[in-house]
Scaffold this motif. Sequence first.
Motif, PDB file in Angstrom:
ATOM      1  N   ALA A   3       0.831  -1.206   0.000  1.00 11.75           N
ATOM      2  CA  ALA A   3       0.000   0.000   0.000  1.00 11.75           C
ATOM      3  C   ALA A   3       0.862   1.251   0.000  1.00 11.75           C
ATOM      4  O   ALA A   3       0.522   2.256  -0.630  1.00 11.75           O
ATOM      5  CB  ALA A   3      -0.926  -0.018   1.209  1.00 11.75           C
ATOM      6  N   GLU A   4       1.989   1.195   0.701  1.00  6.76           N
ATOM      7  CA  GLU A   4       2.872   2.363   0.764  1.00  6.76           C
ATOM      8  C   GLU A   4       3.470   2.688  -0.607  1.00  6.76           C
ATOM      9  O   GLU A   4       3.544   3.853  -0.991  1.00  6.76           O
ATOM     10  CB  GLU A   4       3.985   2.132   1.777  1.00  6.76           C
ATOM     11  CG  GLU A   4       4.799   3.380   2.053  1.00  6.76           C
ATOM     12  CD  GLU A   4       5.770   3.205   3.190  1.00  6.76           C
ATOM     13  OE1 GLU A   4       6.868   3.768   3.080  1.00  6.76           O
ATOM     14  OE2 GLU A   4       5.419   2.525   4.165  1.00  6.76           O
ATOM     15  N   LEU A   5       3.873   1.671  -1.358  1.00  9.58           N
ATOM     16  CA  LEU A   5       4.427   1.902  -2.692  1.00  9.58           C
ATOM     17  C   LEU A   5       3.374   2.449  -3.652  1.00  9.58           C
ATOM     18  O   LEU A   5       3.655   3.343  -4.454  1.00  9.58           O
ATOM     19  CB  LEU A   5       5.039   0.618  -3.253  1.00  9.58           C
ATOM     20  CG  LEU A   5       6.357   0.174  -2.636  1.00  9.58           C
ATOM     21  CD1 LEU A   5       6.795  -1.170  -3.206  1.00  9.58           C
ATOM     22  CD2 LEU A   5       7.440   1.214  -2.853  1.00  9.58           C
ATOM     23  N   LEU A 125       9.362  19.913  -0.416  1.00 11.09           N
ATOM     24  CA  LEU A 125       8.280  19.356   0.390  1.00 11.09           C
ATOM     25  C   LEU A 125       8.334  17.842   0.252  1.00 11.09           C
ATOM     26  O   LEU A 125       7.923  17.277  -0.758  1.00 11.09           O
ATOM     27  CB  LEU A 125       6.931  19.895  -0.079  1.00 11.09           C
ATOM     28  CG  LEU A 125       6.831  21.431  -0.197  1.00 11.09           C
ATOM     29  CD1 LEU A 125       5.514  21.839  -0.819  1.00 11.09           C
ATOM     30  CD2 LEU A 125       7.028  22.074   1.144  1.00 11.09           C
ATOM     31  N   VAL A 126       8.864  17.190   1.279  1.00 12.95           N
ATOM     32  CA  VAL A 126       9.108  15.750   1.246  1.00 12.95           C
ATOM     33  C   VAL A 126       7.922  15.010   1.853  1.00 12.95           C
ATOM     34  O   VAL A 126       7.579  15.230   3.019  1.00 12.95           O
ATOM     35  CB  VAL A 126      10.396  15.400   2.029  1.00 12.95           C
ATOM     36  CG1 VAL A 126      10.695  13.920   1.926  1.00 12.95           C
ATOM     37  CG2 VAL A 126      11.567  16.233   1.540  1.00 12.95           C
ATOM     38  N   PRO A 127       7.272  14.108   1.073  1.00 16.94           N
ATOM     39  CA  PRO A 127       6.133  13.345   1.611  1.00 16.94           C
ATOM     40  C   PRO A 127       6.528  12.525   2.837  1.00 16.94           C
ATOM     41  O   PRO A 127       7.608  11.944   2.890  1.00 16.94           O
ATOM     42  CB  PRO A 127       5.745  12.422   0.452  1.00 16.94           C
ATOM     43  CG  PRO A 127       6.270  13.098  -0.765  1.00 16.94           C
ATOM     44  CD  PRO A 127       7.522  13.800  -0.328  1.00 16.94           C
ATOM     45  N   GLN A 128       5.624  12.497   3.825  1.00 15.42           N
ATOM     46  CA  GLN A 128       5.843  11.762   5.066  1.00 15.42           C
ATOM     47  C   GLN A 128       4.707  10.774   5.278  1.00 15.42           C
ATOM     48  O   GLN A 128       3.556  11.173   5.424  1.00 15.42           O
ATOM     49  CB  GLN A 128       5.887  12.732   6.258  1.00 15.42           C
ATOM     50  CG  GLN A 128       6.920  13.825   6.150  1.00 15.42           C
ATOM     51  CD  GLN A 128       8.323  13.274   6.229  1.00 15.42           C
ATOM     52  OE1 GLN A 128       8.666  12.591   7.178  1.00 15.42           O
ATOM     53  NE2 GLN A 128       9.133  13.568   5.216  1.00 15.42           N
ATOM     54  N   GLY A 129       5.004   9.505   5.267  1.00 17.07           N
ATOM     55  CA  GLY A 129       3.991   8.487   5.536  1.00 17.07           C
ATOM     56  C   GLY A 129       2.959   8.351   4.431  1.00 17.07           C
ATOM     57  O   GLY A 129       3.144   8.831   3.320  1.00 17.07           O
ATOM     58  N   LEU A 130       1.866   7.682   4.768  1.00 13.68           N
ATOM     59  CA  LEU A 130       0.780   7.482   3.811  1.00 13.68           C
ATOM     60  C   LEU A 130      -0.020   8.765   3.619  1.00 13.68           C
ATOM     61  O   LEU A 130      -0.062   9.621   4.508  1.00 13.68           O
ATOM     62  CB  LEU A 130      -0.145   6.365   4.288  1.00 13.68           C
ATOM     63  CG  LEU A 130       0.448   4.955   4.303  1.00 13.68           C
ATOM     64  CD1 LEU A 130      -0.525   3.985   4.938  1.00 13.68           C
ATOM     65  CD2 LEU A 130       0.831   4.515   2.901  1.00 13.68           C
ATOM     66  N   SER A 131      -0.672   8.884   2.473  1.00 17.50           N
ATOM     67  CA  SER A 131      -1.469  10.080   2.198  1.00 17.50           C
ATOM     68  C   SER A 131      -2.648  10.169   3.171  1.00 17.50           C
ATOM     69  O   SER A 131      -3.148   9.157   3.659  1.00 17.50           O
ATOM     70  CB  SER A 131      -1.971  10.060   0.751  1.00 17.50           C
ATOM     71  OG  SER A 131      -2.777   8.937   0.527  1.00 17.50           O
ATOM     72  N   VAL A 132      -3.077  11.393   3.450  1.00 12.22           N
ATOM     73  CA  VAL A 132      -4.203  11.606   4.359  1.00 12.22           C
ATOM     74  C   VAL A 132      -5.522  11.618   3.598  1.00 12.22           C
ATOM     75  O   VAL A 132      -6.583  11.457   4.193  1.00 12.22           O
ATOM     76  CB  VAL A 132      -4.031  12.902   5.190  1.00 12.22           C
ATOM     77  CG1 VAL A 132      -2.865  12.760   6.137  1.00 12.22           C
ATOM     78  CG2 VAL A 132      -3.868  14.125   4.313  1.00 12.22           C
TER      79      VAL A 132
END
Length: 173
Positions: A3-5, A125-132
Motif C-alpha cells: 500500500a505504501e508503494l 516538500l518531502v512526503p511523510q507516511g501514507l497520504s491523508v
Amino acid sequence: MSAELLDRALVEEAAKKSGLLWVRSDGGRDHALWHAWVGDAVVVVGDGGEQPLGGLAEGVNAVVTLRSKDKWGRLVAFRAAVELLTPFTAPWQAAVDELKTKRLNSLDHEGVTDRWAAESRVLRLVPQGLSVENPDAMPDSDHAAVPVPTAATTREPVPEGLPRLLLRRKKKR
C-alpha cells in the motif's frame, strides 16, 4: 505491491502531471502554488518577486493537496516536511533547473537563477507516511474556506449618467 508503494506512486504521478498544488502549513490557510517534482519530493520557489509562500518555512509541517489533471478535482493529499535548499548546492541547482522549465512568463529567463538565489526561497516538500486523502479515503467535508478579509471592493454605486449612456440609441438623420 504494498500500500505504501502504491500511495507513493499516486503522489508522484499526480505531482508530475499537475502544475498546481495547494499547501497548508500548521494551522494556516491553503495557498495555491506552481511546483515541480524533483527526485522524491515537490519543490517550490517563492517570495522575492515570485509567488508568496505564506507560512511555509523550514521545519514546518505542511499538508499538500494535488489535483487530478483530467478532472481538476482533489486527488490526493499528503503530509510533508519542509526543507529550505541552500543556494548553489547540488539539490538547489537540480530544483532550480526543473523549476525554470515550469516557470511561465519569466521576464529574465537567463538571470532567473541568480535572482532566485538572491531574493527567493526554494523549498522542498518531502512526503511523510501514507497520504491523508486519496481516491479510496476522501473526507465528507467540502473544504470551503471563509474568504480572506480585505478592504478591496468590486461593487460601487452606479454613476447616475451611466444607464443613459449605455441605453442611448443612435439618432436617425
